[in-house]
Design an enzyme around this catalytic site. Structure first.
Site, short mmCIF file in Angstrom:
data_model
loop_
_atom_site.label_atom_id
_atom_site.label_comp_id
_atom_site.label_asym_id
_atom_site.label_seq_id
_atom_site.Cartn_x
_atom_site.Cartn_y
_atom_site.Cartn_z
N ASP A 42 -3.43 7.48 3.62
CA ASP A 42 -4.26 6.55 2.87
C ASP A 42 -5.33 5.98 3.81
O ASP A 42 -5.44 6.40 4.96
CB ASP A 42 -3.40 5.45 2.22
CG ASP A 42 -2.62 4.62 3.24
OD1 ASP A 42 -2.99 4.60 4.44
OD2 ASP A 42 -1.64 3.97 2.83
N SER A 43 -6.11 5.03 3.30
CA SER A 43 -7.23 4.52 4.10
C SER A 43 -6.75 3.83 5.38
O SER A 43 -7.37 3.97 6.43
CB SER A 43 -8.10 3.58 3.27
OG SER A 43 -7.33 2.52 2.75
#
Length: 84
Positions: A42-43
């Site tokens: 994810d980010s």
């Protein structure tokens, strides 16, 4: 895809970072591996990965550049250009 000796060295170091940061097995890391779809990054994972890459290779990766790095090969190519 054949890598130059320099690119192969980058890939070898990058593989260690990816394994540590994303908790994947070393044999799962290939040039075509996609950080988001293959490793479920994810980010936040990407921020931590980028920080580790910047530290290991003594380079800076801008936010725009991060958005262009989707695969392990993208990262190898970027690092190779950045340390030239």
């Amino acid at each position: 895809m054949l890598l130059t000796e320099k690119e192969n060295n980058i890939f070898t170091k990058l593989k260690v970072i990816v394994v540590q940061q994303l908790s994947v097995k070393q044999e799962e890391v290939h040039l075509g591996s996609n950080f988001a779809s293959d490793f479920k990054a994810d980010s936040l994972d990407m921020v931590e990965l980028v920080m580790a890459i910047e530290e290991e290779f003594d380079i800076d990766i801008s936010d725009n550049d991060v958005n262009e790095i989707e695969t392990v090969n993208d990262a190898v190519t970027f690092i190779n250009k950045a340390i030239d």
